[in-house]
Motif scaffolding. Structure first.
Motif, short mmCIF file in Angstrom:
data_model
loop_
_atom_site.label_atom_id
_atom_site.label_comp_id
_atom_site.label_asym_id
_atom_site.label_seq_id
_atom_site.Cartn_x
_atom_site.Cartn_y
_atom_site.Cartn_z
N PRO A 49 68.68 46.52 110.20
CA PRO A 49 68.18 45.16 110.40
C PRO A 49 67.75 44.44 109.12
O PRO A 49 67.96 43.24 108.99
CB PRO A 49 66.99 45.32 111.35
N ARG A 52 70.78 43.36 107.55
CA ARG A 52 71.58 42.63 108.54
C ARG A 52 73.02 43.11 108.54
O ARG A 52 73.96 42.33 108.48
CB ARG A 52 71.48 41.13 108.31
N THR A 63 78.65 42.27 108.60
CA THR A 63 77.50 41.54 108.08
C THR A 63 77.11 40.49 109.11
O THR A 63 77.94 39.71 109.56
CB THR A 63 77.83 40.88 106.73
N LEU A 64 75.84 40.49 109.46
CA LEU A 64 75.35 39.63 110.54
C LEU A 64 74.57 38.45 110.01
O LEU A 64 73.92 38.53 108.96
CB LEU A 64 74.45 40.45 111.47
N THR A 65 74.59 37.37 110.77
CA THR A 65 73.73 36.23 110.47
C THR A 65 72.32 36.60 110.91
O THR A 65 72.11 37.60 111.62
CB THR A 65 74.18 34.97 111.23
N LEU A 66 71.34 35.78 110.56
CA LEU A 66 69.97 36.05 110.96
C LEU A 66 69.83 36.03 112.49
O LEU A 66 69.19 36.91 113.07
CB LEU A 66 69.02 35.01 110.34
N SER A 69 71.43 39.18 113.92
CA SER A 69 70.59 40.33 113.62
C SER A 69 69.37 40.39 114.54
O SER A 69 69.00 41.46 115.02
CB SER A 69 70.16 40.30 112.15
N ARG A 70 68.75 39.25 114.78
CA ARG A 70 67.59 39.22 115.68
C ARG A 70 67.98 39.60 117.10
O ARG A 70 67.27 40.34 117.78
CB ARG A 70 66.95 37.84 115.66
N SER A 73 68.76 43.35 117.14
CA SER A 73 67.51 44.11 117.04
C SER A 73 66.83 44.22 118.40
O SER A 73 66.38 45.28 118.80
CB SER A 73 66.54 43.45 116.06
#
Length: 142
Positions: A49, A52, A63-66, A69-70, A73
């Motif tokens: 996390p 990300r 690769t994740l955006t914010l 990722s949220r 998570s």
């Protein structure tokens, strides 16, 4: 005249021609580099996390955006129970009454497509109708 070319940009890898049981365990390069879990075999999905990054069992990173990722998570933290839609909306810092379901559905749909296209594997995020979402594969969160 003989010219020797040395290419240091390629790291050597181990290849095993034997049965699957003889293959060396795969190690998450990010974990090994950071010293978090050196030598830990990753046949699971691995989610970092802070960085990300979601790494597939075939070692392909996503690769994740914010926002992605949220969401991930919240879903992985709830596994095996289902992460409810309300929990996902709260993870994004939104108001459940005003910015609920549709935003989550669109974000999850985009995340699934991204995982599939970058890893070549189906995204293990499954919907539980009228409840929420679950990550239906083993996932290590570091």
């Amino acid at each position: 005249m003989k010219i020797d070319v040395v290419d240091n940009s390629i790291e050597p890898t181990q290849v095993s021609a034997g049965p699957a049981g003889d293959a060396p365990p795969r190690t998450c390069a990010r974990c090994e580099a950071s010293g978090l879990a050196a030598g830990l075999s990753h046949d699971n999905w691995v989610f970092h996390p802070r960085e990300r990054v979601l790494t597939a069992p075939n070692q392909r990173p996503v690769t994740l955006t914010l926002t992605e990722s949220r969401l991930l998570s919240a879903i992985v933290a709830q596994a095996p129970p289902t992460a409810t839609r309300q929990q996902l909306v709260q993870a994004l810092g939104l108001d459940f009454l005003y910015e609920g379901d549709r935003r989550i559905e669109v974000s999850i749909s985009r995340l699934r497509k991204k995982i599939q296209s970058l890893t070549g594997l189906p995204a293990p995020i499954k919907a539980h109708r009228n409840v929420g979402y679950i990550f239906q594969a083993p996932c290590d969160m570091h």
